[in-house]
Write a protein that holds these residues in place. Structure first.
Motif, PDB file in Angstrom:
ATOM      1  N   ILE A 168       0.829  -1.202   0.000  1.00 48.90           N
ATOM      2  CA  ILE A 168       0.000   0.000   0.000  1.00 48.90           C
ATOM      3  C   ILE A 168       0.867   1.256   0.000  1.00 48.90           C
ATOM      4  CG2 ILE A 168      -1.871  -1.181   1.195  1.00 48.90           C
ATOM      5  CD1 ILE A 168      -1.135   0.291   3.721  1.00 48.90           C
ATOM      6  N   TYR A 170       1.016   4.855   1.480  1.00 45.17           N
ATOM      7  CA  TYR A 170       0.379   5.497   2.622  1.00 45.17           C
ATOM      8  C   TYR A 170      -0.191   6.872   2.296  1.00 45.17           C
ATOM      9  CZ  TYR A 170       2.375   1.674   5.293  1.00 45.17           C
ATOM     10  OH  TYR A 170       2.676   0.425   5.758  1.00 45.17           O
ATOM     11  N   LEU A 173      -3.903   7.069   1.753  1.00 47.89           N
ATOM     12  CA  LEU A 173      -4.814   6.942   2.889  1.00 47.89           C
ATOM     13  C   LEU A 173      -5.179   8.293   3.502  1.00 47.89           C
ATOM     14  CD1 LEU A 173      -3.098   3.919   4.699  1.00 47.89           C
ATOM     15  CD2 LEU A 173      -4.969   3.857   3.036  1.00 47.89           C
ATOM     16  N   GLY A 243      -5.330   2.116  -0.002  1.00 47.18           N
ATOM     17  CA  GLY A 243      -3.886   2.330   0.019  1.00 47.18           C
ATOM     18  C   GLY A 243      -3.196   1.879  -1.252  1.00 47.18           C
TER      19      GLY A 243
END
Length: 374
Positions: A168, A170, A173, A243
């Motif tokens: 993912i 970050y 997010l 993500g």
């Protein structure tokens, strides 16, 4: 309630709740809020799961208070037979409709991911026949079936999380509150999530299964652990989807989690592509949710008219009803419009009926009654 030689174990009750809650609609869950609130969908999903967790506790308390009676039986005692019979009929119709919507969603997914040349009605009919044949058995078979499929749901779910979590990004997010935060958008998206059919089916299994448990006093603990497990898997999948893909890609995908699962690989030549395994995983989640919804409708109907467990052939009668309802939406866009609209009204009934019974039960048999006697 009729005496049963074999009853559902605590572990089986937990697997029923987990299997029914991790439904096929999880595939589209990230998309529900990606356009309106972007990354705020993750926080909103967590809030919705917490709200539903409160209903899990209330339902488990109600079921445990009347562990020796089925839902219809103690509904008759608390509300009276005529009123409760009407509620029972409405519940049967409600779960038939919810099951039909999930069946159509399952068929749409299969037509895109695996069976592209197969007509939708063939996919739905085969699934319905499979479910109907599974239901024409004793209640304990319901517990055995969920227990059998539980590893095929848990293991691939954990495997997907383990393989994709390190990949993912970050920055996808953030921000936590979303790109277009507003109370109106948050409320609309939360309502659509909260009223999804598979959540309602999962919740209602608590009330159906507790009277058939060997140790109903442990129902509250097992329900809490099951809901936490299911919530962890759902939340992890949502976070990883945002993500890895990002909200811009998610809002253009019908089933973003399906797209995500195609990215899971293992650096071993025979196992490099795992998308087939995850398609099977989603097939099983679809089956268990449809199976449970159909089972709830059948169980409620048979209890209403006092049909013996070993002669419950009413499940056959539901096949044309569910099949016809599932055929009505013209495409997946109309299907989701139906799902959100019907889900809002059905959730009001799903939540209010057991809570009404719990309130009456507390006043009639609980602390208020004891205090009044004193």
């Amino acid at each position: 309630m009729q005496k049963q030689d074999i009853k559902i174990t605590t572990l089986q009750q937990a697997t029923v709740l987990i299997n029914s809650t991790i439904g096929i609609s999880v595939l589209s869950l990230p998309r529900l809020g990606a356009k309106e609130i972007g990354t705020g969908t993750m926080l909103l999903t967590l809030i919705v799961l917490i709200i539903l967790f409160l209903f899990v506790i209330l339902f488990a308390i109600l079921g445990r208070r009347h562990a020796n009676q089925t839902l219809i039986e103690y509904g008759n005692t608390l509300l009276g037979k005529p009123i409760n019979f009407i509620f029972g009929i409405l519940l049967v119709l409600q779960f038939l409709v919810l099951t039909a919507l999930i069946l159509r969603e399952f068929a749409e997914l299969m037509a895109v991911a695996l069976l592209r040349e197969t007509p939708l009605y063939v996919i739905m009919l085969i699934m319905l026949i499979t479910v109907m044949l599974s239901i024409k058995k004793e209640f304990i078979v319901f517990g055995y079936t969920h227990m059998y499929y539980f590893p095929y749901i848990l293991v691939p779910g954990i495997l997907m999380i383990m393989l994709l979590f390190p990949k993912i990004h970050y920055y996808n997010l953030l921000p936590v509150l979303g790109n277009h935060f507003s109370i109106t958008n948050m409320t609309d998206v939360a309502t659509n999530m909260l009223t999804l059919p598979f959540f309602q089916i999962g919740l209602f299994t608590i009330l159906i299964v507790i009277p058939r448990m060997k140790k109903p006093k442990k129902a509250l603990k097992s329900s809490i652990l099951a809901w936490v497990t299911a919530s962890f898997i759902i939340m992890s999948i949502i976070v990883i989807t945002f993500g890895y893909l990002g909200s811009d890609i998610i809002k253009d995908e019908v089933w973003p989690v399906l797209t995500l699962s195609k990215s899971a690989t293992i650096p071993l030549p025979p196992l490099q592509r795992l998308d087939v395994i995850f398609v099977v995983f989603w097939i099983i989640t679809g089956y268990t949710t449809i199976f449970t919804g159909y089972f709830i409708a059948n169980e409620l109907c048979c209890t209403l008219v006092n049909i013996d467990e070993k002669k419950r052939h009413v499940a056959i009668l539901f096949v044309p009803v569910v099949f016809t309802i599932a055929l009505i939406p013209k495409n997946h866009l109309i299907l989701y419009e139906w799902m959100f609209l019907i889900g809002k009204y059905s959730f009001i009934f799903t939540a209010s009926y057991p809570i009404l019974l719990l309130i009456i039960s507390l006043f009639k048999y609980g602390w208020y009654a004891r205090r009044h006697e004193q």
